[in-house]
Design a protein around this motif. Structure first.
Motif, PDB file in Angstrom:
ATOM      1  N   LEU A 253     -44.082 -22.530 -41.546  1.00 51.73           N
ATOM      2  CA  LEU A 253     -43.828 -22.205 -40.146  1.00 51.73           C
ATOM      3  C   LEU A 253     -43.537 -23.460 -39.334  1.00 51.73           C
ATOM      4  O   LEU A 253     -42.636 -23.473 -38.482  1.00 51.73           O
ATOM      5  CB  LEU A 253     -45.030 -21.462 -39.563  1.00 51.73           C
ATOM      6  CG  LEU A 253     -45.269 -20.043 -40.102  1.00 51.73           C
ATOM      7  CD1 LEU A 253     -46.672 -19.565 -39.746  1.00 51.73           C
ATOM      8  CD2 LEU A 253     -44.219 -19.083 -39.552  1.00 51.73           C
ATOM      9  N   SER A 254     -44.264 -24.521 -39.601  1.00 43.48           N
ATOM     10  CA  SER A 254     -44.045 -25.783 -38.881  1.00 43.48           C
ATOM     11  C   SER A 254     -42.666 -26.356 -39.175  1.00 43.48           C
ATOM     12  O   SER A 254     -41.990 -26.878 -38.279  1.00 43.48           O
ATOM     13  CB  SER A 254     -45.120 -26.801 -39.256  1.00 43.48           C
ATOM     14  OG  SER A 254     -46.395 -26.371 -38.835  1.00 43.48           O
ATOM     15  N   ALA A 255     -42.241 -26.262 -40.433  1.00 37.92           N
ATOM     16  CA  ALA A 255     -40.925 -26.778 -40.804  1.00 37.92           C
ATOM     17  C   ALA A 255     -39.822 -26.019 -40.079  1.00 37.92           C
ATOM     18  O   ALA A 255     -38.865 -26.616 -39.564  1.00 37.92           O
ATOM     19  CB  ALA A 255     -40.739 -26.686 -42.317  1.00 37.92           C
ATOM     20  N   ALA A 256     -39.923 -24.697 -40.036  1.00 39.06           N
ATOM     21  CA  ALA A 256     -38.915 -23.895 -39.346  1.00 39.06           C
ATOM     22  C   ALA A 256     -38.867 -24.228 -37.866  1.00 39.06           C
ATOM     23  O   ALA A 256     -37.786 -24.409 -37.279  1.00 39.06           O
ATOM     24  CB  ALA A 256     -39.204 -22.406 -39.555  1.00 39.06           C
ATOM     25  N   GLU A 257     -40.034 -24.333 -37.234  1.00 45.28           N
ATOM     26  CA  GLU A 257     -40.069 -24.618 -35.798  1.00 45.28           C
ATOM     27  C   GLU A 257     -39.542 -26.019 -35.505  1.00 45.28           C
ATOM     28  O   GLU A 257     -38.778 -26.221 -34.553  1.00 45.28           O
ATOM     29  CB  GLU A 257     -41.499 -24.473 -35.270  1.00 45.28           C
ATOM     30  CG  GLU A 257     -41.602 -24.711 -33.772  1.00 45.28           C
ATOM     31  CD  GLU A 257     -42.995 -24.461 -33.230  1.00 45.28           C
ATOM     32  OE1 GLU A 257     -43.162 -24.455 -31.995  1.00 45.28           O
ATOM     33  OE2 GLU A 257     -43.928 -24.269 -34.057  1.00 45.28           O
ATOM     34  N   LEU A 258     -39.941 -26.999 -36.317  1.00 42.04           N
ATOM     35  CA  LEU A 258     -39.488 -28.365 -36.083  1.00 42.04           C
ATOM     36  C   LEU A 258     -37.973 -28.462 -36.198  1.00 42.04           C
ATOM     37  O   LEU A 258     -37.309 -29.059 -35.345  1.00 42.04           O
ATOM     38  CB  LEU A 258     -40.176 -29.312 -37.071  1.00 42.04           C
ATOM     39  CG  LEU A 258     -39.949 -30.810 -36.861  1.00 42.04           C
ATOM     40  CD1 LEU A 258     -41.145 -31.600 -37.378  1.00 42.04           C
ATOM     41  CD2 LEU A 258     -38.681 -31.297 -37.564  1.00 42.04           C
ATOM     42  N   PHE A 259     -37.428 -27.875 -37.256  1.00 38.92           N
ATOM     43  CA  PHE A 259     -35.979 -27.967 -37.447  1.00 38.92           C
ATOM     44  C   PHE A 259     -35.223 -27.311 -36.295  1.00 38.92           C
ATOM     45  O   PHE A 259     -34.216 -27.835 -35.815  1.00 38.92           O
ATOM     46  CB  PHE A 259     -35.563 -27.321 -38.769  1.00 38.92           C
ATOM     47  CG  PHE A 259     -34.071 -27.353 -38.992  1.00 38.92           C
ATOM     48  CD1 PHE A 259     -33.440 -28.527 -39.365  1.00 38.92           C
ATOM     49  CD2 PHE A 259     -33.297 -26.218 -38.809  1.00 38.92           C
ATOM     50  CE1 PHE A 259     -32.056 -28.574 -39.554  1.00 38.92           C
ATOM     51  CE2 PHE A 259     -31.917 -26.252 -38.999  1.00 38.92           C
ATOM     52  CZ  PHE A 259     -31.301 -27.431 -39.369  1.00 38.92           C
ATOM     53  N   ALA A 260     -35.704 -26.161 -35.839  1.00 37.11           N
ATOM     54  CA  ALA A 260     -34.958 -25.380 -34.853  1.00 37.11           C
ATOM     55  C   ALA A 260     -35.149 -25.860 -33.426  1.00 37.11           C
ATOM     56  O   ALA A 260     -34.252 -25.671 -32.593  1.00 37.11           O
ATOM     57  CB  ALA A 260     -35.364 -23.909 -34.954  1.00 37.11           C
ATOM     58  N   THR A 261     -36.276 -26.485 -33.108  1.00 39.51           N
ATOM     59  CA  THR A 261     -36.595 -26.721 -31.698  1.00 39.51           C
ATOM     60  C   THR A 261     -36.812 -28.177 -31.325  1.00 39.51           C
ATOM     61  O   THR A 261     -36.889 -28.490 -30.131  1.00 39.51           O
ATOM     62  CB  THR A 261     -37.863 -25.939 -31.304  1.00 39.51           C
ATOM     63  OG1 THR A 261     -39.010 -26.488 -31.987  1.00 39.51           O
ATOM     64  CG2 THR A 261     -37.720 -24.462 -31.656  1.00 39.51           C
ATOM     65  N   HIS A 262     -36.914 -29.094 -32.295  1.00 41.87           N
ATOM     66  CA  HIS A 262     -37.266 -30.479 -31.961  1.00 41.87           C
ATOM     67  C   HIS A 262     -36.109 -31.195 -31.280  1.00 41.87           C
ATOM     68  O   HIS A 262     -35.003 -31.270 -31.815  1.00 41.87           O
ATOM     69  CB  HIS A 262     -37.674 -31.250 -33.218  1.00 41.87           C
ATOM     70  CG  HIS A 262     -37.956 -32.700 -32.953  1.00 41.87           C
ATOM     71  ND1 HIS A 262     -39.021 -33.131 -32.192  1.00 41.87           N
ATOM     72  CD2 HIS A 262     -37.299 -33.826 -33.341  1.00 41.87           C
ATOM     73  CE1 HIS A 262     -39.017 -34.444 -32.128  1.00 41.87           C
ATOM     74  NE2 HIS A 262     -37.984 -34.894 -32.820  1.00 41.87           N
ATOM     75  N   GLY A 263     -36.363 -31.745 -30.111  1.00 50.59           N
ATOM     76  CA  GLY A 263     -35.388 -32.587 -29.434  1.00 50.59           C
ATOM     77  C   GLY A 263     -34.272 -31.811 -28.779  1.00 50.59           C
ATOM     78  O   GLY A 263     -34.223 -30.579 -28.782  1.00 50.59           O
ATOM     79  N   THR A 264     -33.360 -32.560 -28.206  1.00 53.59           N
ATOM     80  CA  THR A 264     -32.223 -31.962 -27.498  1.00 53.59           C
ATOM     81  C   THR A 264     -30.935 -32.059 -28.279  1.00 53.59           C
ATOM     82  O   THR A 264     -29.980 -31.338 -27.998  1.00 53.59           O
ATOM     83  CB  THR A 264     -32.038 -32.642 -26.136  1.00 53.59           C
ATOM     84  OG1 THR A 264     -31.825 -34.052 -26.337  1.00 53.59           O
ATOM     85  CG2 THR A 264     -33.264 -32.453 -25.260  1.00 53.59           C
ATOM     86  N   LYS A 265     -30.867 -32.979 -29.229  1.00 53.33           N
ATOM     87  CA  LYS A 265     -29.665 -33.094 -30.051  1.00 53.33           C
ATOM     88  C   LYS A 265     -29.869 -32.330 -31.349  1.00 53.33           C
ATOM     89  O   LYS A 265     -30.957 -31.846 -31.645  1.00 53.33           O
ATOM     90  CB  LYS A 265     -29.328 -34.564 -30.302  1.00 53.33           C
ATOM     91  CG  LYS A 265     -28.857 -35.294 -29.039  1.00 53.33           C
ATOM     92  CD  LYS A 265     -28.343 -36.675 -29.366  1.00 53.33           C
ATOM     93  CE  LYS A 265     -27.838 -37.386 -28.114  1.00 53.33           C
ATOM     94  NZ  LYS A 265     -26.598 -36.791 -27.622  1.00 53.33           N
ATOM     95  N   ARG A 266     -28.829 -32.268 -32.143  1.00 53.51           N
ATOM     96  CA  ARG A 266     -28.850 -31.342 -33.275  1.00 53.51           C
ATOM     97  C   ARG A 266     -28.869 -32.087 -34.610  1.00 53.51           C
ATOM     98  O   ARG A 266     -28.489 -33.245 -34.692  1.00 53.51           O
ATOM     99  CB  ARG A 266     -27.611 -30.440 -33.199  1.00 53.51           C
ATOM    100  CG  ARG A 266     -27.494 -29.739 -31.856  1.00 53.51           C
ATOM    101  CD  ARG A 266     -26.255 -28.881 -31.763  1.00 53.51           C
ATOM    102  NE  ARG A 266     -25.008 -29.581 -32.018  1.00 53.51           N
ATOM    103  CZ  ARG A 266     -24.374 -30.330 -31.121  1.00 53.51           C
ATOM    104  NH1 ARG A 266     -24.896 -30.491 -29.920  1.00 53.51           N
ATOM    105  NH2 ARG A 266     -23.244 -30.926 -31.414  1.00 53.51           N
ATOM    106  N   GLY A 267     -29.266 -31.368 -35.655  1.00 53.95           N
ATOM    107  CA  GLY A 267     -29.216 -31.900 -37.001  1.00 53.95           C
ATOM    108  C   GLY A 267     -28.791 -30.812 -37.956  1.00 53.95           C
ATOM    109  O   GLY A 267     -28.684 -29.646 -37.580  1.00 53.95           O
TER     110      GLY A 267
END
Length: 708
Positions: A253-267
């Motif tokens: 769950l943490s991995a999904a949230e971090l990838f989708a919501t961390h920061g303002t720019k994208r990866g």
């Protein structure tokens, strides 16, 4: 040549080199290097032959086989060591088209063919990739770019790039059964059972959709199939994925949230060889693209182009989709397993069968450029039988590799420092998959730096094919790119050169013609001996007003395969007492697949590839590091040297591929290593599109040698 060092004045590499680059003097000066071509004698030995005479005899034999069996009887295999010589592969491809044989195979289909298959099913985003140097999160699946320098993290100095990214706050997520060098520097490392990459990706997509973390505006404007994808992943609940992949649910769950919501720019999200080897590689790559797309992780209008062309023609990047296209099931049909040509190329894992299977269309001759099938192809014993049965086997090789030892002719080529080089090929790779290529308008040309050794008789690889062209009275059309769907997205047409046996060109002149439409003229690139990042103001343009194309995240074929994965029992949880470990692949920092393993400068006293096992697992079996063991799969067995490694799971072992000797040389495994491909069958557990067999997540047992 005595030393190779990094160039501090190179603006892209800034003094960085890899071990393989620094070892170029030892590679060039290798006492085992071939300075003259060789011909196999009836007693199996090889004697020296002049390159001109060799071309005379090879051309005559090829004409005889084509006359008797047709053009399909001649096949060609291009390995990864052809990459430093951009004209070699292109001329080999032109030669095959010149004799009208469709049997052109490459290493791509025994590594990561799912990348091109997935792009065909999903479509391309013509605005290009997100810039790693500006991203706030990134996900890597079954890849270790700090060693492989291939996918995701820019390979020009991956360690420096990752360090700079993490220092500015970028969060890296790595999915890997091993705590690799890259995983050790990740914010979150998911260390699952092998073979569950599809399960994890589907679960992360499900979590993101359920929480509304996807980019709804981007999806509404640019994507089709979203509802179909949402339904397909709905069964991959966090609890189900965590149990099946043997992961903590909270970490998932943490991995999904971090990838989708961390920061303002994208990866972005990229997968590598490890994920592709473990079955369902096409689906892994497709889900990586789907995850990237539903989160809107592509460059948008007004943003800079991440990988603008320099030696390739200029192109206009646009914030729009190129729709999916036919990716497989067309062209040449092989005689085994229902396989066909595809955007990734012909299925190499079936080539041994095409050689062995008698009847109309049987392959009688094979030409290998920069490859070593005996070390690299799956099912080594079958490969051995196939190569021995050929009426003509020709290799272009710098030493008597395993394959060259079986060859009728071994053509001795010039090597890297004896030929000019340029970076056009490094640009081209971005058309084949996301997450690769040069992240700037960088170009470099390097002239020949050293002469061939005195008294040698060496030939540039592309000129070998030009020599055959002359002797076989052919007309060739040389095209400055080949294969896959890459050419679909080059806005300028490729350079096409007509060549006959009377064509007289130096490699330097050929490069000039290949670069005739380059954005940066080759003459300008030559003025920068250290390479240059050119001032190219490339910005993603708005979508065309009449463009209605969409990226497809609901491809029926892929989602049907996903449904079968959901129905499957988790492979790693079967508890097979006879084969309790799962063997995964592992990259070696010093070798380009099978090349250089015997050089002390690269192997550092270890010319073999150990089987890496967690020390607690080894202790439970009563095994000590350095002991000789037998690795047994359901298909075959191989001897190996055990090495303790606490970076792998207790139920996992890891080995480097492309080592080992011939099948009858097992007693020498400490001198040349272990052939992992012998554990693999090409006829069981294979991909129905690419023919790629299971080469990772292999069920094995480990026992003391002599007790297996």
């Amino acid at each position: 040549m005595t030393k190779v060092a990094g160039d501090p004045d190179n603006p892209m590499f800034q003094g960085y080199t890899c071990a393989k680059g620094r070892a170029l003097p030892e590679i060039h000066n290798n006492p085992q290097r071939l300075l003259h071509s060789r011909k196999r004698q009836p007693d199996g030995t090889h004697t020296q032959i002049g390159s001109e005479q060799a071309m005379d005899e090879i051309a005559a034999k090829l004409q005889e086989l084509i006359s008797g069996y047709g053009p399909r009887s001649v096949a060609m295999y291009l390995g990864t060591n052809g990459l430093p010589y951009p004209a070699s592969a292109l001329m080999g491809n032109a030669f095959m088209r010149g004799i009208e044989s469709p049997m052109f195979f490459t290493a791509n289909t025994i590594d990561q063919p799912g990348k091109q298959i997935a792009l065909a099913a999903h479509g391309h985003w013509l605005g290009g990739d997100v810039d790693f140097h500006e991203a706030d999160s990134w996900m890597l699946i079954g890849t270790n770019p700090l060693v492989s320098k291939a996918i995701g993290i820019p390979g020009q100095n991956p360690s420096r790039s990752l360090r700079a990214a993490t220092e500015r706050g970028m969060k890296l997520i790595v999915v890997d059964p091993r705590r690799s060098q890259t995983a050790a520097r990740a914010a979150i490392h998911l260390q699952p059972r092998p073979g569950e990459d599809v399960t994890i990706l589907a679960g992360i997509i499900n979590i993101i959709i359920a929480n509304g973390w996807h980019d709804a505006a981007f999806v509404d404007e640019n994507v089709s199939g979203f509802d179909d994808l949402a339904r397909a992943v709905s069964g991959f609940t966090p609890a189900y994925v965590a149990e099946r992949a043997d992961l903590p649910e909270a970490q998932l769950l943490s991995a999904a949230e971090l990838f989708a919501t961390h920061g303002t720019k994208r990866g972005m999200v990229n997968a590598g060889t490890g994920a592709n080897f473990a079955m369902h590689g096409n689906l892994v790559e497709y889900l990586c693209l789907c995850l990237t797309t539903i989160c809107g992780r592509w460059q948008r209008a007004g943003e800079k182009v991440t990988r603008p062309n320099a030696l390739l023609p200029a192109f206009t990047a646009k914030a729009q989709a190129h729709p999916p296209y036919e990716g497989w099931g067309y062209g040449e049909r092989l005689r085994v397993r229902g396989l066909t040509d595809a955007v990734c190329g012909m299925p190499t894992a079936a080539l041994a069968d095409e050689i062995l299977l008698e009847g109309d269309g049987q392959v009688k001759a094979l030409i290998c450029i920069g490859g070593n099938p005996m070390a690299a192809w799956p099912d080594q014993r079958k490969t051995h039988r196939a190569l021995q049965s050929l009426e003509l086997l020709v290799t272009l090789d710098t030493e008597m590799s395993l394959t060259s030892r079986l060859a009728d002719y071994v053509i001795a080529p010039m090597m890297q420092m004896e030929t000019p080089a340029m970076t056009m090929g490094s640009e081209l790779i971005k058309y084949y998959t996301s997450g690769t290529g040069i992240p700037a308008a960088y170009a470099q040309y390097t002239p020949r730096l050293v002469d061939p050794p005195p008294g040698s008789d060496l030939i540039e690889e592309w000129k070998f094919f030009l020599g055959l062209t002359k002797r076989m009275d052919l007309e060739l059309w040389f095209v400055n790119f080949f294969g896959g769907g890459g050419g679909k997205f080059m806005e300028s047409p490729p350079i096409v050169l007509q060549m006959t046996g009377d064509t007289e060109l130096s490699t330097e002149e050929l490069f000039e013609q290949m670069c005739a439409t380059s954005r940066i003229p080759l003459d300008e690139v030559r003025r920068h001996p250290h390479g240059a990042i050119f001032d190219v103001d490339a910005v993603v343009q708005e979508r065309d007003a009449d463009n209605t194309a969409r990226l497809d995240v609901g491809n029926g074929y892929m989602l049907a395969e996903l449904a079968t994965v959901l129905d499957e029992e988790a492979e790693g949880a079967r508890g097979d007492a006879a084969f309790p470990f799962r063997l995964i692949p592992r990259r070696h920092p010093n070798f380009m697949n099978s090349s250089g393993t015997a050089l002390a400068a690269l192997n550092r006293g270890k010319p073999y590839n150990p089987v890496y096992m967690h020390p607690d697992s080894a202790a439970e079996l009563g095994l000590r590091p350095g002991s000789s063991v037998l690795v047994t799969s359901r298909h075959d067995c191989v001897p190996a040297v055990l090495e303790a490694d606490d970076s792998v799971r207790l139920d996992v072992v890891a080995m480097h591929h492309a080592f080992g000797g011939l099948p009858d040389e097992d007693d020498e495994f400490r001198a040349h290593g272990t052939n992992v491909g012998r554990l693999v069958s090409t006829e069981v557990d294979y991909d129905p599109i690419t023919g790629l067999p299971r080469q990772g997540n292999i069920a094995v047992r480990i026992a003391p040698l002599g007790q297996g």
